[in-house]
Design a protein around this motif. Structure first.
Motif, PDB file in Angstrom:
ATOM      1  N   ILE A  18      -6.142  -4.589  -3.262  1.00  0.00           N
ATOM      2  CA  ILE A  18      -6.394  -4.957  -1.986  1.00  0.00           C
ATOM      3  C   ILE A  18      -7.814  -4.561  -1.419  1.00  0.00           C
ATOM      4  CG2 ILE A  18      -5.319  -2.937  -1.252  1.00  0.00           C
ATOM      5  CD1 ILE A  18      -3.982  -4.543   0.985  1.00  0.00           C
ATOM      6  N   THR A  19      -8.340  -5.250  -0.635  1.00  0.00           N
ATOM      7  CA  THR A  19      -9.697  -4.759  -0.002  1.00  0.00           C
ATOM      8  C   THR A  19      -9.312  -4.317   1.454  1.00  0.00           C
ATOM      9  OG1 THR A  19     -11.053  -6.184  -1.361  1.00  0.00           O
ATOM     10  CG2 THR A  19     -11.887  -5.535   0.754  1.00  0.00           C
ATOM     11  N   VAL A  20      -9.525  -3.200   1.853  1.00  0.00           N
ATOM     12  CA  VAL A  20      -9.080  -2.519   3.091  1.00  0.00           C
ATOM     13  C   VAL A  20     -10.355  -2.013   4.026  1.00  0.00           C
ATOM     14  CG1 VAL A  20      -6.454  -1.870   2.312  1.00  0.00           C
ATOM     15  CG2 VAL A  20      -8.729  -0.436   2.101  1.00  0.00           C
ATOM     16  N   PRO A  21     -10.080  -2.118   5.208  1.00  0.00           N
ATOM     17  CA  PRO A  21     -11.260  -1.542   5.720  1.00  0.00           C
ATOM     18  C   PRO A  21     -11.677  -0.138   5.955  1.00  0.00           C
ATOM     19  CG  PRO A  21      -9.553  -2.123   7.423  1.00  0.00           C
ATOM     20  CD  PRO A  21      -9.331  -2.726   6.090  1.00  0.00           C
ATOM     21  N   ASP A  22     -10.615   0.594   5.429  1.00  0.00           N
ATOM     22  CA  ASP A  22     -10.485   2.347   5.511  1.00  0.00           C
ATOM     23  C   ASP A  22      -9.708   2.644   4.388  1.00  0.00           C
ATOM     24  OD1 ASP A  22     -10.053   4.756   5.967  1.00  0.00           O
ATOM     25  OD2 ASP A  22      -9.832   4.570   8.264  1.00  0.00           O
ATOM     26  N   LEU A  23     -10.478   2.972   3.173  1.00  0.00           N
ATOM     27  CA  LEU A  23     -10.039   3.429   1.982  1.00  0.00           C
ATOM     28  C   LEU A  23      -9.144   4.688   2.096  1.00  0.00           C
ATOM     29  CD1 LEU A  23      -9.460   2.581  -1.070  1.00  0.00           C
ATOM     30  CD2 LEU A  23     -11.817   3.835  -1.535  1.00  0.00           C
ATOM     31  N   ASP A  24      -9.643   5.645   2.822  1.00  0.00           N
ATOM     32  CA  ASP A  24      -9.071   6.842   3.217  1.00  0.00           C
ATOM     33  C   ASP A  24      -7.535   6.582   3.816  1.00  0.00           C
ATOM     34  OD1 ASP A  24     -10.939   8.424   1.845  1.00  0.00           O
ATOM     35  OD2 ASP A  24     -11.882   8.730   3.708  1.00  0.00           O
ATOM     36  N   ARG A  25      -7.428   5.723   4.731  1.00  0.00           N
ATOM     37  CA  ARG A  25      -6.132   5.631   5.449  1.00  0.00           C
ATOM     38  C   ARG A  25      -5.273   4.969   4.347  1.00  0.00           C
ATOM     39  NH1 ARG A  25      -4.909   1.729  10.581  1.00  0.00           N
ATOM     40  NH2 ARG A  25      -2.918   2.816  11.070  1.00  0.00           N
ATOM     41  N   ALA A  26      -5.743   3.932   3.457  1.00  0.00           N
ATOM     42  CA  ALA A  26      -4.826   3.298   2.517  1.00  0.00           C
ATOM     43  C   ALA A  26      -4.398   4.411   1.689  1.00  0.00           C
ATOM     44  CB  ALA A  26      -5.448   2.179   1.643  1.00  0.00           C
ATOM     45  N   ILE A  27      -5.119   5.187   1.233  1.00  0.00           N
ATOM     46  CA  ILE A  27      -4.729   6.211   0.159  1.00  0.00           C
ATOM     47  C   ILE A  27      -3.847   7.144   0.807  1.00  0.00           C
ATOM     48  CG2 ILE A  27      -5.548   8.292  -0.975  1.00  0.00           C
ATOM     49  CD1 ILE A  27      -8.006   6.718  -1.882  1.00  0.00           C
ATOM     50  N   ASP A  28      -3.890   7.473   1.910  1.00  0.00           N
ATOM     51  CA  ASP A  28      -2.826   8.190   2.584  1.00  0.00           C
ATOM     52  C   ASP A  28      -1.752   7.601   2.719  1.00  0.00           C
ATOM     53  OD1 ASP A  28      -4.847  10.276   2.969  1.00  0.00           O
ATOM     54  OD2 ASP A  28      -5.416   9.887   5.058  1.00  0.00           O
ATOM     55  N   PHE A  29      -1.621   6.238   3.151  1.00  0.00           N
ATOM     56  CA  PHE A  29      -0.515   5.670   3.581  1.00  0.00           C
ATOM     57  C   PHE A  29       0.327   5.438   2.213  1.00  0.00           C
ATOM     58  CE2 PHE A  29       1.801   1.641   3.219  1.00  0.00           C
ATOM     59  CZ  PHE A  29       2.383   1.493   4.594  1.00  0.00           C
ATOM     60  N   GLY A 225       2.633   4.400   9.846  1.00  0.00           N
ATOM     61  CA  GLY A 225       1.672   3.213  10.417  1.00  0.00           C
ATOM     62  C   GLY A 225       1.855   1.878  10.078  1.00  0.00           C
ATOM     63  N   GLY A 226       3.036   1.734   9.304  1.00  0.00           N
ATOM     64  CA  GLY A 226       3.471   0.492   8.901  1.00  0.00           C
ATOM     65  C   GLY A 226       4.587  -0.278   9.965  1.00  0.00           C
ATOM     66  N   PHE A 247      -2.965  -2.202   7.881  1.00  0.00           N
ATOM     67  CA  PHE A 247      -3.695  -3.265   7.917  1.00  0.00           C
ATOM     68  C   PHE A 247      -3.387  -4.798   8.122  1.00  0.00           C
ATOM     69  CE2 PHE A 247      -5.548   0.150   5.037  1.00  0.00           C
ATOM     70  CZ  PHE A 247      -6.385   0.682   5.822  1.00  0.00           C
ATOM     71  N   GLY A 248      -2.147  -4.799   8.357  1.00  0.00           N
ATOM     72  CA  GLY A 248      -1.324  -5.991   8.328  1.00  0.00           C
ATOM     73  C   GLY A 248      -0.852  -6.604   6.890  1.00  0.00           C
ATOM     74  N   GLU A 249      -1.350  -5.613   5.694  1.00  0.00           N
ATOM     75  CA  GLU A 249      -0.782  -6.523   4.500  1.00  0.00           C
ATOM     76  C   GLU A 249       0.768  -6.467   4.349  1.00  0.00           C
ATOM     77  OE1 GLU A 249      -1.571  -1.953   3.470  1.00  0.00           O
ATOM     78  OE2 GLU A 249      -2.164  -3.638   5.206  1.00  0.00           O
ATOM     79  N   VAL A 250       1.436  -7.373   3.776  1.00  0.00           N
ATOM     80  CA  VAL A 250       2.808  -7.665   3.599  1.00  0.00           C
ATOM     81  C   VAL A 250       3.059  -7.302   2.187  1.00  0.00           C
ATOM     82  CG1 VAL A 250       4.485  -9.086   3.764  1.00  0.00           C
ATOM     83  CG2 VAL A 250       2.752  -9.427   5.474  1.00  0.00           C
ATOM     84  N   PHE A 251       4.298  -6.586   1.923  1.00  0.00           N
ATOM     85  CA  PHE A 251       4.831  -6.351   0.654  1.00  0.00           C
ATOM     86  C   PHE A 251       6.232  -5.991   0.731  1.00  0.00           C
ATOM     87  CE2 PHE A 251       3.133  -2.328   2.438  1.00  0.00           C
ATOM     88  CZ  PHE A 251       4.248  -1.473   2.249  1.00  0.00           C
ATOM     89  N   ALA A 252       7.081  -5.807  -0.269  1.00  0.00           N
ATOM     90  CA  ALA A 252       8.430  -5.732  -0.205  1.00  0.00           C
ATOM     91  C   ALA A 252       8.803  -4.143  -0.908  1.00  0.00           C
ATOM     92  CB  ALA A 252       9.133  -6.893  -0.963  1.00  0.00           C
TER      93      ALA A 252
END
Length: 271
Positions: A18-29, A225-226, A247-252
C-alpha cells in the motif's frame, strides 16, 4: 498456519502493499492492530518498508514518489507469475488494461499493475530475490483474498483466461461467488456484489487479515483511527468484520473457525 519461504505458483496471491501519505502513521496503526514489526528500506527502494510477523514477511508499504498527486490509498494484491511479459499479454488479450508496465525493482523482482475488465486493480509479481509473503493463515497474516465486482461472470472469465483457474461455484440466494483453484489448491475467491450495493461501488480486491479476536481487533482499529464498515458477525468460516484504515483503505479482519475461510466465501463477506 503456513510458513512458505519459496516462490509462489503462477496465479497464487503472493504479496500485497500500500502507498500511504504518512508512513509513520501507517506503521503505528498496523503495528498496534496486527502486531507487525517493520524493516525500513534504504534510498535505493525509496524507503519501501516491509512488515513481519514472527520474522516472516507479510506485506509492504511506502510513501508516494514523484510530484504527481498520489491516488487514494488502497491495498494492492499481487498475483505471482513466472513470466511477467506473458502474463501482461494474457491480461490485454482477456480485456484487461496495463496501468504500470513491467519494471524491475532492484534485485527483488519485477512488477506490473493491471486493471481487470470490471475495474479491479491488481498486480503481477515475478520474483527474483523477493519471493513474496512468507506466512499465511495465522494472526497478523493474510488468510484469504477475494475480488468483488458488479459482473462476476466477466471477472471469473478474465482470471481463468489469464491464470488458468478452475472454479467451485459457491453461489447462494442473493449472491454469486466462486472459489478458484490452481492444480487443485484453493487460491482466492471471485464474487459479485448483490443488487443492494450501490452501482457506483468500484470493483476491488479485499485482503482478510487473521486475528485471534475479531471484536477486540475491530474496536482496536477504531481506537487507532480506523472506521467500521461492517461490524463483527459470525460466518461458517469465522467471525469477521470489514474496516477501513486511517487513510480510507479497506480490509477485513477474521478469526478463523476450524474450517477457515479457504473452504469458500464467508456468507457475510462484502457483497
Amino acid at each position: 498456519m503456513t510458513t512458505h519461504r519459496g516462490s509462489w505458483p503462477t496465479g497464487t496471491p503472493a504479496w500485497a502493499d500500500i502507498t500511504v501519505p504518512d508512513l509513520d502513521r501507517a506503521i503505528d496503526f498496523y503495528g498496534a492492530l496486527l502486531g507487525w514489526r517493520f524493516e525500513r528500506g534504504g534510498p535505493e527502494v525509496g524507503g519501501y518498508t516491509q512488515a513481519f510477523v514472527g520474522g516472516r514477511r507479510v506485506v509492504g508499504m511506502g510513501e508516494p514518489t514523484g510530484e504527481d498527486p498520489a491516488p487514494p490509498s488502497a491495498w494492492c494484491l499481487y498475483l505471482a507469475t513466472d513470466d511477467l511479459a506473458a502474463t501482461t499479454d494474457a491480461v490485454t488479450e482477456a480485456g484487461g488494461q496495463v496501468l504500470l508496465p513491467g519494471m524491475e525493482i532492484v534485485d527483488f523482482g519485477s512488477m506490473a499493475i493491471f486493471v481487470d475488465p470490471t475495474g479491479a486493480v491488481f498486480g503481477g509479481w515475478e520474483p527474483h530475490g523477493h519471493t513474496g509473503w512468507d506466512v499465511t493463515d495465522e494472526p497478523g497474516a493474510i488468510v484469504w483474498t477475494e475480488v468483488m465486482s458488479h459482473d462476476q461472470p466477466a471477472s471469473l472469465a478474465f482470471y481463468q483466461h489469464v491464470f488458468g483457474f478452475t472454479a467451485d461455484d459457491m453461489s447462494g440466494p442473493g449472491f454469486t461467488y466462486a472459489s478458484v483453484r490452481l492444480d487443485g489448491q484453493l487460491v482466492c475467491g471471485i464474487g459479485g456484489y448483490s443488487d443492494k450495493v450501490d452501482p457506483e461501488t468500484p470493483a476491488a480486491w479485499t485482503l482478510y487479515f487473521g486475528t485471534p479476536d475479531t471484536d477486540l481487533a475491530t474496536q482496536r482499529a477504531v481506537d487507532l483511527g480506523g472506521t467500521v464498515l461492517s461490524p463483527p458477525s459470525d460466518t461458517p468460516y469465522g467471525r469477521m468484520s470489514i474496516v477501513s484504515g486511517p487513510f480510507g483503505e479497506v480490509f477485513a479482519l477474521i478469526a478463523e473457525s476450524d474450517d477457515g475461510p479457504d473452504e469458500g466465501r464467508p456468507d457475510d463477506a462484502p457483497a
